[in-house]
Scaffold this motif. Structure first.
Motif, PDB file in Angstrom:
ATOM      1  N   LEU A 197       0.786  -1.081  -0.041  1.00 57.74           N
ATOM      2  CA  LEU A 197       0.188  -0.050  -0.037  1.00 57.74           C
ATOM      3  C   LEU A 197       0.941   1.191   0.013  1.00 57.74           C
ATOM      4  CD1 LEU A 197      -3.132   0.870   2.112  1.00 57.74           C
ATOM      5  CD2 LEU A 197      -1.123   2.175   2.359  1.00 57.74           C
ATOM      6  N   ALA A 198       0.609   2.373  -0.653  1.00 56.67           N
ATOM      7  CA  ALA A 198       1.250   3.433  -0.781  1.00 56.67           C
ATOM      8  C   ALA A 198       0.223   4.714  -1.007  1.00 56.67           C
ATOM      9  CB  ALA A 198       2.279   3.482  -2.035  1.00 56.67           C
ATOM     10  N   THR A 199       0.431   5.842  -0.562  1.00 58.69           N
ATOM     11  CA  THR A 199       0.234   6.899  -0.638  1.00 58.69           C
ATOM     12  C   THR A 199       0.861   7.919  -1.821  1.00 58.69           C
ATOM     13  OG1 THR A 199       1.287   8.079   1.125  1.00 58.69           O
ATOM     14  CG2 THR A 199      -0.956   7.246   1.356  1.00 58.69           C
ATOM     15  N   ASP A 200       0.114   8.789  -2.278  1.00 58.62           N
ATOM     16  CA  ASP A 200       0.810   9.500  -3.594  1.00 58.62           C
ATOM     17  C   ASP A 200       0.834  11.093  -3.205  1.00 58.62           C
ATOM     18  OD1 ASP A 200       2.161  10.687  -5.661  1.00 58.62           O
ATOM     19  OD2 ASP A 200       0.243  10.037  -7.309  1.00 58.62           O
ATOM     20  N   GLY A 201       1.890  11.625  -2.550  1.00 56.26           N
ATOM     21  CA  GLY A 201       1.450  13.153  -1.974  1.00 56.26           C
ATOM     22  C   GLY A 201       0.815  13.111  -1.018  1.00 56.26           C
ATOM     23  N   ASN A 202       0.131  14.279  -0.836  1.00 53.76           N
ATOM     24  CA  ASN A 202      -0.560  14.600   0.535  1.00 53.76           C
ATOM     25  C   ASN A 202      -1.867  14.371   0.274  1.00 53.76           C
ATOM     26  OD1 ASN A 202       1.850  14.937   2.012  1.00 53.76           O
ATOM     27  ND2 ASN A 202       1.745  17.095   0.887  1.00 53.76           N
ATOM     28  N   GLU A 203      -2.296  13.842  -0.966  1.00 53.64           N
ATOM     29  CA  GLU A 203      -3.813  13.807  -1.211  1.00 53.64           C
ATOM     30  C   GLU A 203      -4.397  12.631  -0.700  1.00 53.64           C
ATOM     31  OE1 GLU A 203      -1.415  13.863  -3.760  1.00 53.64           O
ATOM     32  OE2 GLU A 203      -1.728  16.007  -4.171  1.00 53.64           O
ATOM     33  N   GLY A 204      -6.029  12.297  -0.828  1.00 50.20           N
ATOM     34  CA  GLY A 204      -6.594  11.272  -0.047  1.00 50.20           C
ATOM     35  C   GLY A 204      -6.311   9.985  -0.831  1.00 50.20           C
ATOM     36  N   HIS A 205      -5.895   9.957  -2.232  1.00 49.83           N
ATOM     37  CA  HIS A 205      -6.008   8.576  -2.832  1.00 49.83           C
ATOM     38  C   HIS A 205      -4.735   8.042  -2.433  1.00 49.83           C
ATOM     39  CE1 HIS A 205      -4.121  11.966  -5.497  1.00 49.83           C
ATOM     40  NE2 HIS A 205      -3.404  10.949  -5.795  1.00 49.83           N
ATOM     41  N   PHE A 206      -5.050   6.635  -2.915  1.00 50.87           N
ATOM     42  CA  PHE A 206      -4.016   5.654  -2.424  1.00 50.87           C
ATOM     43  C   PHE A 206      -3.805   4.639  -3.437  1.00 50.87           C
ATOM     44  CE2 PHE A 206      -7.661   4.190  -0.312  1.00 50.87           C
ATOM     45  CZ  PHE A 206      -7.512   2.970  -0.358  1.00 50.87           C
ATOM     46  N   PHE A 207      -2.659   3.892  -3.262  1.00 48.09           N
ATOM     47  CA  PHE A 207      -2.560   2.458  -4.271  1.00 48.09           C
ATOM     48  C   PHE A 207      -2.306   1.224  -3.500  1.00 48.09           C
ATOM     49  CE2 PHE A 207      -1.760   6.617  -6.000  1.00 48.09           C
ATOM     50  CZ  PHE A 207      -2.064   6.530  -7.742  1.00 48.09           C
ATOM     51  N   THR A 208      -2.549   0.225  -3.998  1.00 51.11           N
ATOM     52  CA  THR A 208      -2.409  -1.204  -3.542  1.00 51.11           C
ATOM     53  C   THR A 208      -1.987  -2.043  -4.668  1.00 51.11           C
ATOM     54  OG1 THR A 208      -4.372  -2.120  -3.719  1.00 51.11           O
ATOM     55  CG2 THR A 208      -4.114  -0.778  -1.664  1.00 51.11           C
ATOM     56  N   THR A 209      -1.358  -3.147  -4.111  1.00 49.80           N
ATOM     57  CA  THR A 209      -1.089  -4.409  -5.323  1.00 49.80           C
ATOM     58  C   THR A 209      -1.057  -5.576  -4.286  1.00 49.80           C
ATOM     59  OG1 THR A 209      -0.243  -5.116  -7.127  1.00 49.80           O
ATOM     60  CG2 THR A 209       1.293  -4.470  -5.377  1.00 49.80           C
ATOM     61  N   SER A 210      -0.768  -6.648  -4.862  1.00 54.25           N
ATOM     62  CA  SER A 210      -1.082  -8.210  -4.227  1.00 54.25           C
ATOM     63  C   SER A 210       0.218  -8.862  -4.801  1.00 54.25           C
ATOM     64  CB  SER A 210      -2.279  -8.711  -4.777  1.00 54.25           C
ATOM     65  OG  SER A 210      -2.209  -9.993  -4.488  1.00 54.25           O
ATOM     66  N   GLU A 211       0.494  -9.980  -3.903  1.00 55.72           N
ATOM     67  CA  GLU A 211       1.676 -10.588  -4.127  1.00 55.72           C
ATOM     68  C   GLU A 211       1.062 -11.746  -5.159  1.00 55.72           C
ATOM     69  OE1 GLU A 211       3.067 -13.039  -0.521  1.00 55.72           O
ATOM     70  OE2 GLU A 211       3.937 -11.219  -0.082  1.00 55.72           O
ATOM     71  N   VAL A 212      -0.135 -12.254  -5.125  1.00 59.21           N
ATOM     72  CA  VAL A 212      -0.513 -13.198  -5.988  1.00 59.21           C
ATOM     73  C   VAL A 212      -0.935 -12.411  -7.381  1.00 59.21           C
ATOM     74  CG1 VAL A 212      -2.272 -15.036  -6.391  1.00 59.21           C
ATOM     75  CG2 VAL A 212      -1.199 -14.788  -3.932  1.00 59.21           C
ATOM     76  N   LYS A 213      -1.920 -11.460  -7.015  1.00 61.24           N
ATOM     77  CA  LYS A 213      -2.537 -10.580  -8.384  1.00 61.24           C
ATOM     78  C   LYS A 213      -1.832  -9.373  -8.467  1.00 61.24           C
ATOM     79  CE  LYS A 213      -7.157  -9.161  -9.733  1.00 61.24           C
ATOM     80  NZ  LYS A 213      -8.387  -8.834  -9.316  1.00 61.24           N
ATOM     81  N   PRO A 214      -0.818  -9.244  -9.183  1.00 57.35           N
ATOM     82  CA  PRO A 214       0.137  -7.935  -9.206  1.00 57.35           C
ATOM     83  C   PRO A 214      -0.339  -7.156 -10.341  1.00 57.35           C
ATOM     84  CG  PRO A 214       1.156  -9.799 -10.403  1.00 57.35           C
ATOM     85  CD  PRO A 214       0.213 -10.443  -9.667  1.00 57.35           C
ATOM     86  N   VAL A 215      -1.565  -6.595  -9.717  1.00 56.78           N
ATOM     87  CA  VAL A 215      -2.182  -5.545 -10.781  1.00 56.78           C
ATOM     88  C   VAL A 215      -2.212  -4.169  -9.738  1.00 56.78           C
ATOM     89  CG1 VAL A 215      -4.440  -4.386 -11.603  1.00 56.78           C
ATOM     90  CG2 VAL A 215      -3.513  -7.079 -11.883  1.00 56.78           C
ATOM     91  N   LEU A 216      -1.662  -3.052 -10.265  1.00 55.06           N
ATOM     92  CA  LEU A 216      -1.403  -1.672  -9.634  1.00 55.06           C
ATOM     93  C   LEU A 216      -2.798  -1.069  -9.535  1.00 55.06           C
ATOM     94  CD1 LEU A 216       0.225   0.404  -7.969  1.00 55.06           C
ATOM     95  CD2 LEU A 216       0.570   1.459 -10.371  1.00 55.06           C
ATOM     96  N   MET A 217      -3.600  -0.961  -8.276  1.00 51.87           N
ATOM     97  CA  MET A 217      -4.978  -0.508  -8.000  1.00 51.87           C
ATOM     98  C   MET A 217      -4.725   0.924  -7.599  1.00 51.87           C
ATOM     99  SD  MET A 217      -6.901  -2.956  -8.898  1.00 51.87           S
ATOM    100  CE  MET A 217      -8.409  -2.156  -8.527  1.00 51.87           C
ATOM    101  N   ARG A 218      -5.575   1.657  -8.107  1.00 51.67           N
ATOM    102  CA  ARG A 218      -5.802   3.171  -7.636  1.00 51.67           C
ATOM    103  C   ARG A 218      -6.966   3.569  -6.967  1.00 51.67           C
ATOM    104  NH1 ARG A 218      -7.785   8.198  -9.669  1.00 51.67           N
ATOM    105  NH2 ARG A 218      -6.271   9.925  -8.998  1.00 51.67           N
ATOM    106  N   TYR A 219      -7.139   3.953  -5.671  1.00 49.87           N
ATOM    107  CA  TYR A 219      -8.322   4.223  -5.034  1.00 49.87           C
ATOM    108  C   TYR A 219      -8.299   5.951  -4.918  1.00 49.87           C
ATOM    109  CZ  TYR A 219      -8.613  -0.491  -3.689  1.00 49.87           C
ATOM    110  OH  TYR A 219      -8.574  -1.998  -3.685  1.00 49.87           O
ATOM    111  N   PRO A 220      -8.958   6.556  -5.838  1.00 48.53           N
ATOM    112  CA  PRO A 220      -9.166   7.964  -5.779  1.00 48.53           C
ATOM    113  C   PRO A 220     -10.134   8.553  -4.700  1.00 48.53           C
ATOM    114  CG  PRO A 220     -10.379   7.129  -7.618  1.00 48.53           C
ATOM    115  CD  PRO A 220      -9.743   6.013  -7.047  1.00 48.53           C
ATOM    116  N   CYS A 221      -9.736   8.905  -3.646  1.00 48.49           N
ATOM    117  CA  CYS A 221     -10.447   9.350  -2.670  1.00 48.49           C
ATOM    118  C   CYS A 221     -10.554  10.602  -2.120  1.00 48.49           C
ATOM    119  CB  CYS A 221      -9.943   8.564  -0.985  1.00 48.49           C
ATOM    120  SG  CYS A 221      -9.912   6.618  -1.522  1.00 48.49           S
ATOM    121  N   LYS A 222     -11.513  11.172  -1.379  1.00 45.82           N
ATOM    122  CA  LYS A 222     -11.425  12.656  -0.840  1.00 45.82           C
ATOM    123  C   LYS A 222     -11.185  12.478   0.545  1.00 45.82           C
ATOM    124  CE  LYS A 222     -14.458  14.878  -4.447  1.00 45.82           C
ATOM    125  NZ  LYS A 222     -15.681  15.477  -4.758  1.00 45.82           N
TER     126      LYS A 222
END
Length: 284
Positions: A258-283
């Motif tokens: 899991l990682a944040t990007d800057g100081n915004e609310g959105h974040f990113f995740t990925t998986s050991e078994v399913k290595p797809v980069l997921m973006r969660y745009p949040c407020k």
């Protein structure tokens, strides 16, 4: 027009029974390159450009991987002076000597609770094409009470300390800090995080991230991301005593990064078994 009571009751039932829609709708960005990233356990945003640093779990060597947002590999960097026994998380922040940005690699996995060589490696952030980096500091660590497994690590730049969150089947995570002084090997207990009321799997912490300004802390389990907004004068114990915002994650088998990007609310995740980069745009 008079609405029958049965219709009103049915409408209320539908609203209650329907699953709540998350405020952060996941977006699949890209398939990460495999087999290079077949067991991602940690990630952090690169300091100069639209790319990510990734690390693999214990099945890999001491390598950092730079991958851009379209999943193109920008570089594989070998870390001289480090061993990948069980790398579990990756953090970033200003280097201990104040010169530039560093990556903090957590070799902190301890599934059998028998390891005596736990460590955090501090590496000055390399250029993705450099191919090689050297350990600036190797910080050994041990727990003051009993051994633990940990997969969640952040760097608290404001207080110049590393913060570890243990992975507990009870859901009662122990929280420790580690100073940047190489000789101060014993971790300092500072708080407990109670996730015991959540189901098994949703109370196992597998990753962490903190925003560059230190105001947003995020932890993840296999099913949920937990987010806190930190007050200016709030210490770790006060912060973790508050209930976090719980954000449902996309299904990610063995999701650990899991990682944040800057100081915004959105974040990113990925998986050991399913290595797809997921973006969660949040407020916020």
């Amino acid at each position: 027009m008079h609405t029958p009571r049965w219709l009103i009751a049915a409408a209320i039932w539908i609203l209650i029974a329907a699953p709540a829609r998350s405020a952060c709708q996941p977006q699949a960005m890209a398939q990460l390159p495999v087999p290079l990233l077949a067991e991602v356990s940690g990630m952090v945003r690169g300091g100069s450009g639209n790319f990510w640093w990734f690390i693999n779990d214990s099945g890999d060597g001491a390598h950092l991987y730079a991958v851009d947002d379209s999943s193109k590999l920008k570089g594989k960097v070998s870390v001289a002076g480090a061993n990948n026994v069980d790398w579990e998380d990756l953090a970033a922040g200003r280097c201990p000597d104040g010169n530039g940005r560093c990556l903090f690699i957590g070799d902190i996995g301890n599934n059998a609770l028998k390891r005596q060589d736990l460590a955090i490696y501090v590496v000055r952030e390399p250029e993705p094409v450099s191919g090689k980096a050297e350990v600036l500091l190797a910080l050994p660590l041990r727990y003051p009470d009993r051994p633990a497994d940990a997969e969640a690590l952040v760097y608290d730049e404001q207080n110049r300390q590393l913060v570890l969150f243990t992975k507990e089947f009870s859901g009662l995570s122990r929280v420790y800090t580690r100073s940047l002084a190489p000789a101060e090997t014993v971790l300092k207990p500072i708080a407990r995080l109670d996730l015991s009321e959540r189901e098994i799997g949703d109370n196992l912490l597998s990753g962490a991230s903190i925003s560059p300004d230190g105001k947003i802390l995020m932890l993840r389990s296999y099913f949920t991301a937990f987010r806190w907004q930190r007050g200016a004068a709030e210490n770790w114990e006060q912060l973790l005593a508050r209930a976090p915002e719980a954000i449902a994650l996309e299904k990610e088998p063995q999701g650990e990064a899991l990682a944040t990007d800057g100081n915004e609310g959105h974040f990113f995740t990925t998986s050991e078994v399913k290595p797809v980069l997921m973006r969660y745009p949040c407020k916020l």
